[in-house]
Design a protein around this motif. Structure first.
Motif, mmCIF file in Angstrom:
data_model
loop_
_atom_site.group_PDB
_atom_site.id
_atom_site.type_symbol
_atom_site.label_atom_id
_atom_site.label_comp_id
_atom_site.label_asym_id
_atom_site.label_seq_id
_atom_site.Cartn_x
_atom_site.Cartn_y
_atom_site.Cartn_z
ATOM 1 N N GLY A 118 -14.360 10.201 -15.743
ATOM 2 C CA GLY A 118 -15.613 9.459 -15.643
ATOM 3 C C GLY A 118 -15.789 8.670 -14.363
ATOM 4 O O GLY A 118 -16.647 7.798 -14.277
ATOM 5 N N LEU A 119 -14.976 8.960 -13.339
ATOM 6 C CA LEU A 119 -15.066 8.214 -12.083
ATOM 7 C C LEU A 119 -15.507 9.135 -10.945
ATOM 8 O O LEU A 119 -15.310 10.343 -10.997
ATOM 9 C CB LEU A 119 -13.723 7.570 -11.739
ATOM 10 N N PHE A 120 -16.100 8.512 -9.918
ATOM 11 C CA PHE A 120 -16.606 9.282 -8.784
ATOM 12 C C PHE A 120 -15.738 8.968 -7.566
ATOM 13 O O PHE A 120 -15.774 7.861 -7.048
ATOM 14 C CB PHE A 120 -18.062 8.882 -8.512
ATOM 15 N N ASN A 121 -14.954 9.941 -7.133
ATOM 16 C CA ASN A 121 -14.078 9.723 -5.987
ATOM 17 C C ASN A 121 -14.757 10.167 -4.693
ATOM 18 O O ASN A 121 -14.698 11.331 -4.319
ATOM 19 C CB ASN A 121 -12.756 10.485 -6.189
ATOM 20 N N ILE A 122 -15.413 9.232 -4.014
ATOM 21 C CA ILE A 122 -15.983 9.561 -2.697
ATOM 22 C C ILE A 122 -14.929 9.304 -1.630
ATOM 23 O O ILE A 122 -15.174 9.403 -0.442
ATOM 24 C CB ILE A 122 -17.266 8.736 -2.442
ATOM 25 N N GLY A 123 -13.726 8.951 -2.059
ATOM 26 C CA GLY A 123 -12.687 8.551 -1.118
ATOM 27 C C GLY A 123 -11.740 9.655 -0.700
ATOM 28 O O GLY A 123 -10.715 9.382 -0.073
ATOM 29 N N GLY A 124 -12.071 10.912 -1.010
ATOM 30 C CA GLY A 124 -11.181 12.014 -0.644
ATOM 31 C C GLY A 124 -10.851 12.029 0.843
ATOM 32 O O GLY A 124 -9.720 12.306 1.239
ATOM 33 N N GLU A 125 -11.850 11.692 1.661
ATOM 34 C CA GLU A 125 -11.642 11.729 3.107
ATOM 35 C C GLU A 125 -10.553 10.722 3.522
ATOM 36 O O GLU A 125 -9.648 11.048 4.276
ATOM 37 C CB GLU A 125 -12.968 11.421 3.810
ATOM 38 N N GLY A 126 -10.641 9.507 3.013
ATOM 39 C CA GLY A 126 -9.656 8.488 3.362
ATOM 40 C C GLY A 126 -8.276 8.833 2.819
ATOM 41 O O GLY A 126 -7.259 8.627 3.491
ATOM 42 N N GLU B 195 -16.019 2.041 -8.270
ATOM 43 C CA GLU B 195 -15.113 2.796 -7.416
ATOM 44 C C GLU B 195 -15.816 3.436 -6.221
ATOM 45 O O GLU B 195 -15.192 3.666 -5.186
ATOM 46 C CB GLU B 195 -14.368 3.863 -8.242
ATOM 47 N N VAL B 196 -17.118 3.710 -6.359
ATOM 48 C CA VAL B 196 -17.825 4.371 -5.255
ATOM 49 C C VAL B 196 -17.806 3.489 -4.001
ATOM 50 O O VAL B 196 -17.520 3.948 -2.901
ATOM 51 C CB VAL B 196 -19.270 4.723 -5.668
ATOM 52 N N ILE B 197 -18.101 2.203 -4.186
ATOM 53 C CA ILE B 197 -18.122 1.296 -3.039
ATOM 54 C C ILE B 197 -16.736 1.214 -2.392
ATOM 55 O O ILE B 197 -16.578 1.386 -1.177
ATOM 56 C CB ILE B 197 -18.550 -0.120 -3.488
ATOM 57 N N ASN B 198 -15.712 0.995 -3.222
ATOM 58 C CA ASN B 198 -14.378 0.815 -2.653
ATOM 59 C C ASN B 198 -13.841 2.085 -1.998
ATOM 60 O O ASN B 198 -13.146 2.012 -0.985
ATOM 61 C CB ASN B 198 -13.412 0.324 -3.740
ATOM 62 N N THR B 199 -14.149 3.253 -2.577
ATOM 63 C CA THR B 199 -13.646 4.471 -1.938
ATOM 64 C C THR B 199 -14.339 4.696 -0.592
ATOM 65 O O THR B 199 -13.703 5.153 0.362
ATOM 66 C CB THR B 199 -13.811 5.710 -2.850
ATOM 67 N N ILE B 200 -15.630 4.335 -0.513
ATOM 68 C CA ILE B 200 -16.316 4.451 0.782
ATOM 69 C C ILE B 200 -15.655 3.522 1.808
ATOM 70 O O ILE B 200 -15.361 3.912 2.943
ATOM 71 C CB ILE B 200 -17.814 4.117 0.648
ATOM 72 N N MET B 201 -15.386 2.288 1.393
ATOM 73 C CA MET B 201 -14.754 1.324 2.302
ATOM 74 C C MET B 201 -13.382 1.841 2.751
ATOM 75 O O MET B 201 -13.030 1.782 3.932
ATOM 76 C CB MET B 201 -14.561 -0.036 1.604
ATOM 77 N N LEU B 202 -12.613 2.360 1.783
ATOM 78 C CA LEU B 202 -11.255 2.810 2.108
ATOM 79 C C LEU B 202 -11.253 4.026 3.035
ATOM 80 O O LEU B 202 -10.316 4.230 3.806
ATOM 81 C CB LEU B 202 -10.484 3.118 0.821
ATOM 82 N N ASN B 203 -12.314 4.852 2.956
ATOM 83 C CA ASN B 203 -12.425 5.969 3.905
ATOM 84 C C ASN B 203 -12.384 5.446 5.336
ATOM 85 O O ASN B 203 -11.625 5.926 6.174
ATOM 86 C CB ASN B 203 -13.757 6.698 3.716
ATOM 87 N N TYR B 204 -13.247 4.460 5.598
ATOM 88 C CA TYR B 204 -13.347 3.983 6.976
ATOM 89 C C TYR B 204 -12.091 3.244 7.408
ATOM 90 O O TYR B 204 -11.680 3.327 8.564
ATOM 91 C CB TYR B 204 -14.607 3.130 7.146
ATOM 92 N N ILE B 205 -11.490 2.523 6.463
ATOM 93 C CA ILE B 205 -10.258 1.816 6.817
ATOM 94 C C ILE B 205 -9.176 2.832 7.206
ATOM 95 O O ILE B 205 -8.481 2.661 8.213
ATOM 96 C CB ILE B 205 -9.804 0.919 5.646
ATOM 97 N N ALA B 206 -9.050 3.916 6.442
ATOM 98 C CA ALA B 206 -8.032 4.935 6.751
ATOM 99 C C ALA B 206 -8.329 5.616 8.079
ATOM 100 O O ALA B 206 -7.429 5.827 8.899
ATOM 101 C CB ALA B 206 -7.966 5.960 5.624
ATOM 102 N N ILE B 207 -9.606 5.971 8.288
ATOM 103 C CA ILE B 207 -9.954 6.688 9.523
ATOM 104 C C ILE B 207 -9.681 5.806 10.743
ATOM 105 O O ILE B 207 -9.134 6.264 11.749
ATOM 106 C CB ILE B 207 -11.425 7.161 9.475
ATOM 107 N N GLN B 208 -10.035 4.510 10.655
ATOM 108 C CA GLN B 208 -9.776 3.600 11.781
ATOM 109 C C GLN B 208 -8.278 3.395 11.999
ATOM 110 O O GLN B 208 -7.817 3.303 13.140
ATOM 111 C CB GLN B 208 -10.460 2.243 11.546
#
Lengths: 369, 292
Positions: free
Chosen positions: A92-100, A154-167
């Motif tokens: 039931g969760l949306f993982n937009i954080g695959g990139e990070g 989780e959507v907000i945090n996974t988006i944030m974590l993407n950018y943190i990982a990429i940086q």
């Protein structure tokens, strides 16, 4: 976000029992047909011939053994990121954080795989891949924990974590881990940590990574459908309230789900490093983590259905440069096809959703808050 | 203090597109519709802003075209989520993909170019005694009190906030939930489109493929960091803009702190605030719920 209700994730669940397989895959095939029709319209708009463009795409993807190898290379990360998003959907969760998570896995494997530790390959290589898995897991557990324990979407945090990982990768690859020279990349992976070749073909050989990805799909499917843990996991995704009522620790399943999702995407990053590039470039991923969302949606989050959908998208992404070179139409049409497909899955799910009770209460969040 | 003055101007320039998009997101999310499509909508605004400016020979007209295209993309998101009740995250993901594909496609078919467009007539710089910025920066700053007034002092604003908290209540008074949300999401698209147009007409004078580079997501973070309130959003955007300005200034220097730290900072802080480790940030109650 304390009081946020769970989304309707009916695209993430199975159709009712007794529905035949054909009826299961028909909606996705229909959506893809519409998406390709839109793609054809754009080919025609740019002055191309859709049939010619289609033939060029087919040749670009499967025309030579080198092209097929290219498709496999692109499919491996897509299978794993698609599986990652699918596993999260199942609870039931949306993982937009695959990139990070992919970047986290790649970073750790590049750091551990570039030094000769004097270890034999059968220890060093699995250790590097396990580390990639662990790094991705950490990057997935953070939003999972924040969702389950503090009620943050989780959507907000996974988006944030993407950018943190990429940086972070950007900094380390251009700074402390830089191999020197002009390219922003890390030191090459040592032979002991390199994934052996499965099919030596020019220009880019296929590594055993594809077997790892396929095995991950089969193992996930087995776990989801044939173990008590998997059944409970899916129950939380279908109805968190009812699951809690029958004694399933739903918040723990959510953390587990995001951890697994992160681990799979992290593994994808690790395989990119030890199986394909043999180094880590800054911004090495063309968005595999985001493409995984499209893959999971079209595969209706079925771990085995992920494979053909990932190969389809891998083929499109491999052949798109031929589209431009030979057919003279912009390769961006491939991204438009993907976008229409995602929009289509969303609409198709919404339109076929059972009509809810007119004044039924909204589904409440399954959070501890 | 010439250095500080330049840093402030750079901060305002970096904050402008964020502020426009975040204020757009404010209308959408206050009405209960999650809009992660801000990123793609900005990109579309950036492209059509530049294309309009090139074809019509005026940056002002380009700006209008950019806002209009953003409104149209907002309209797609609105139709899909509000009218047809599609999942807003799925729809937003689609919007972001479509924006990348469509702008790349049009760049090639309209200008025969890859990577970046030909140069476009640029917006003028307006100089005030203390400020030196593009007209969109002033517009963005003006929109903060205007948005506050609309949301908290007008009947429409009250209805909009009500529909984001409890759509059932609004429906029971006989008002159309769908119409209110459609308006809010389309307005959010127009503002995000303006924010994108600032990148191609105020910041640079051309469109570059994927030039938004995550700014729509930073705007989303600013919206949350600013606690879904216009004044808070202004503070968050100035803060995030300053972080980007410092990162830009540090780039190419061997500084004690790497520039990436400043680029990642907005995201880390947003997570901390959201988690309740530094004050609570509460979204509208009905945010993201598929309307029954």
């Amino acid at each position: 976000m304390t009081s946020e209700p769970l989304q309707d994730r009916s695209h993430a669940v199975d159709p009712p029992l007794g529905v035949t397989r054909v009826r299961q895959i028909a909606p996705s095939v229909g959506v893809l047909a519409v998406a390709f029709a839109v793609g054809c319209a754009f080919v025609a708009l740019s002055g191309g011939n859709p049939f010619h463009a289609g033939a060029v795409l087919l040749y670009g993807a499967f025309g030579t053994s080198g092209n097929i190898a290219g498709v496999i290379a692109k499919s491996v990360p897509l299978i794993l990121t698609g599986l990652s998003v699918a596993v999260a959907f199942r609870v039931g969760l949306f993982n937009i954080g695959g990139e990070g998570q992919l970047y986290a896995g790649a970073l750790v494997s590049a750091a551990l795989g570039a030094t000769d530790l004097g270890l034999p390959s059968f220890i060093h290589l699995p250790a590097v891949l396990l580390a990639a898995l662990a790094a991705g897991t950490v990057w997935g557990v953070i939003p999972g924990w924040l969702k389950a324990r503090r009620g943050v979407h989780e959507v907000i945090n996974t988006i944030m974590l993407n950018y943190i990982a990429i940086q972070t990768v950007d900094y380390l690859v251009s700074g402390p881990l830089n191999a020197g020279g002009y390219a922003t990349r890390t030191h090459p992976i040592v032979p002991a940590a390199t994934m052996p070749e499965l099919w030596s073909v020019e220009p880019v050989p296929v590594s055993w990574g594809v077997v790892v990805a396929l095995a991950a799909c089969v193992a996930t499917a087995w776990w989801l459908f044939n173990t008590a843990g998997g059944v409970e996991f899916r129950a939380v995704g279908l109805n968190p309230k009812a699951s809690r009522a029958v004694g399933i620790a739903d918040t723990r399943k959510m953390i587990l789900g995001m951890g697994l999702a992160g681990g799979l995407a992290g593994l994808a990053g690790g395989l990119e490093v030890v199986g394909l590039h043999h180094t880590l470039y800054a911004q090495f991923s063309p968005g595999y983590g985001f493409d995984g969302i499209a893959v999971a949606l079209l595969a209706q989050s079925h771990p085995v259905a992920i494979i053909p959908v990932a190969v389809l998208f891998g083929a499109l992404r491999t052949a798109d440069r031929w589209l431009q070179l030979v057919a003279g139409v912009p390769r961006d049409i491939v991204i438009i096809i993907q976008g229409v497909a995602v929009l289509g899955v969303g609409l198709q799910t919404a339109l076929t959703r059972r009509a809810p009770a007119p004044h039924g209460p909204p589904v409440q969040p399954a959070t501890a808050s | 203090m010439i250095g500080l003055e330049i840093l402030f101007q750079l901060t305002l320039a970096k904050a402008t597109p964020l502020l426009l998009a975040a204020l757009g997101g404010l209308y959408s999310e206050r009405s209960g519709v999650v809009n992660i499509g801000l990123e793609g909508t900005m990109l579309v605004g950036a492209f059509f802003g530049a294309a309009g400016s090139i074809h019509l020979g005026s940056a002002w007209l380009g700006l209008a075209i950019g806002a209009l295209s953003g409104a149209m993309f907002g309209g797609i998101h609105a139709l899909a989520t509000v009218w047809l009740r599609s999942d807003p995250i799925v729809s937003g993901t689609a919007i972001n993909l479509l924006a990348i594909g469509l702008t790349g496609f049009l760049l090639f078919t309209m200008f025969g170019a890859r990577g970046s467009s030909p140069s476009a007539p640029k917006l003028p710089v307006i100089e005030l005694p203390v400020l030196r910025a593009s007209p969109l920066a002033y517009l963005a700053l003006l929109l903060v009190p205007i948005t506050w007034f609309i949301l908290f002092r007008t009947k429409w604003g009250l209805r909009l906030r009500a529909v984001g908290e409890s759509p059932e209540t609004v429906r029971s008074t006989g008002l159309s939930v769908i119409r209110l949300r459609l308006c809010a999401v389309i307005l959010s698209g127009a503002l995000a489109g303006l924010g994108g147009a600032h990148l191609s007409l105020g910041d640079l004078s051309q469109f570059v493929e994927r030039m938004t580079a995550g700014r729509g997501f930073i705007a989303l973070a600013a919206l949350i960091f600013g606690r879904w309130h216009p004044i808070g959003v202004l503070g968050a955007c100035l803060f995030f803009g300053a972080a980007e300005a410092i990162a830009d200034t540090l780039q190419g220097w061997t500084a004690a702190i790497p520039s990436q730290v400043f680029l990642a900072l907005p995201f880390i802080l947003t997570m901390v605030v959201l988690a309740g480790f530094a004050g609570r940030s509460r979204p509208p109650a009905a945010l993201g719920m598929v309307d029954k």
